[in-house]
Design an enzyme around this catalytic site. Structure first.
Site, PDB file in Angstrom:
ATOM      1  N   ASP A  79       0.117  -9.624  73.907  1.00 23.73           N
ATOM      2  CA  ASP A  79       0.668 -10.315  72.733  1.00 23.73           C
ATOM      3  C   ASP A  79       0.604 -11.833  72.919  1.00 23.73           C
ATOM      4  OD1 ASP A  79       1.967 -10.239  70.131  1.00 23.73           O
ATOM      5  OD2 ASP A  79       3.809 -10.847  71.167  1.00 23.73           O
ATOM      6  N   ASN A 138      -4.504   0.320  73.381  1.00 20.99           N
ATOM      7  CA  ASN A 138      -4.984   1.531  74.033  1.00 20.99           C
ATOM      8  C   ASN A 138      -5.032   1.246  75.529  1.00 20.99           C
ATOM      9  OD1 ASN A 138      -5.473   3.144  71.702  1.00 20.99           O
ATOM     10  ND2 ASN A 138      -7.289   1.901  71.306  1.00 20.99           N
ATOM     11  N   LYS A 168      -6.027   2.197  79.061  1.00 26.59           N
ATOM     12  CA  LYS A 168      -7.074   3.025  79.665  1.00 26.59           C
ATOM     13  C   LYS A 168      -6.745   3.407  81.110  1.00 26.59           C
ATOM     14  CE  LYS A 168      -9.850   2.415  76.085  1.00 26.59           C
ATOM     15  NZ  LYS A 168     -10.277   3.503  75.224  1.00 26.59           N
ATOM     16  N   ARG A 227      -3.624 -15.418  54.741  1.00 26.84           N
ATOM     17  CA  ARG A 227      -2.749 -15.782  55.852  1.00 26.84           C
ATOM     18  C   ARG A 227      -2.846 -14.797  57.013  1.00 26.84           C
ATOM     19  NH1 ARG A 227       3.192 -16.940  53.661  1.00 26.84           N
ATOM     20  NH2 ARG A 227       3.433 -15.399  55.296  1.00 26.84           N
TER      21      ARG A 227
END
Length: 195
Positions: free
Chosen positions: A129, A151, A153, A174
């Site tokens: 993030d 995801n 792995k 936006r």
């Protein structure tokens, strides 16, 4: 920035310190060389955001201003910069504005353990993030995550170094759409992919 009567501290946490592994220092040096021609830029990182950035962010995203009772005027710091050197999130982000992408070099310390010997998935999600958010600020300025899909792995070994490559894929009004992958230093192991 520390508030109240305390002295303002401006330590840039995106610079090598004794807890950085050999791999992290080597990658840092490689990217610093890429910065010499101006195509890449190292993003500084501080424990505290400036008050003006926080106020601009609140003005942009909140429908009404916060009243004085809700304002955080105590000492606040970024979540990823709340640990002592080497114990938590050790990272540096490099940005290429022309290519609309960033590279985050990350080493997760022992306080970020999940399953014994491996980085906690939430810590990896935090860094994904952070890396995607840094990439989104290139064209978008103040941003906030609306959706994050990851995801996983493979688990990331604790205290190892990973490289998070992020890029802007699409811009619709936006909304910014970004993607990233998390790989080992030698790029042979894919740990995660995210959008």
């Amino acid at each position: 920035r520390l508030f109240s009567a305390e002295k303002v501290i401006h330590k840039d946490w995106a610079l090598p310190n004794p807890s950085w592994s050999k791999d992290l220092k080597l990658l840092f040096d490689q990217f610093m060389k890429k910065c010499e021609d101006g195509s890449w830029k190292r993003l500084p990182s501080y424990q505290h955001r400036s008050t003006q950035i926080s106020e601009d962010f609140k003005t942009y995203f909140l429908d009404k201003p916060l009243n004085n009772e809700n304002k955080v005027s105590q000492i606040v710091q970024l979540f990823t910069r709340g640990f002592e050197d080497g114990l938590g999130f050790e990272y540096v982000i490099f940005s290429n504005n022309d290519e609309k992408r960033t590279v985050c070099l990350f080493q997760g310390g022992p306080y970020l353990q999940g399953v014994p010997g491996f980085l906690h998935g939430g810590a990896m999600a935090t860094m994904i993030d952070t890396a995607l958010g840094s990439c989104a600020t290139i064209p978008g300025g103040a941003i906030m995550t609306a959706n994050l899909n990851i995801n996983f792995k493979r688990p990331v070994p604790l205290c190892s170094v990973v490289v998070i490559n992020s890029q802007l894929d699409k811009l619709e009004g936006r909304k910014l759409f970004l993607s990233c992958n998390v790989r080992s230093v030698d790029e042979k192991t894919l740990y995660s992919e995210a959008t």
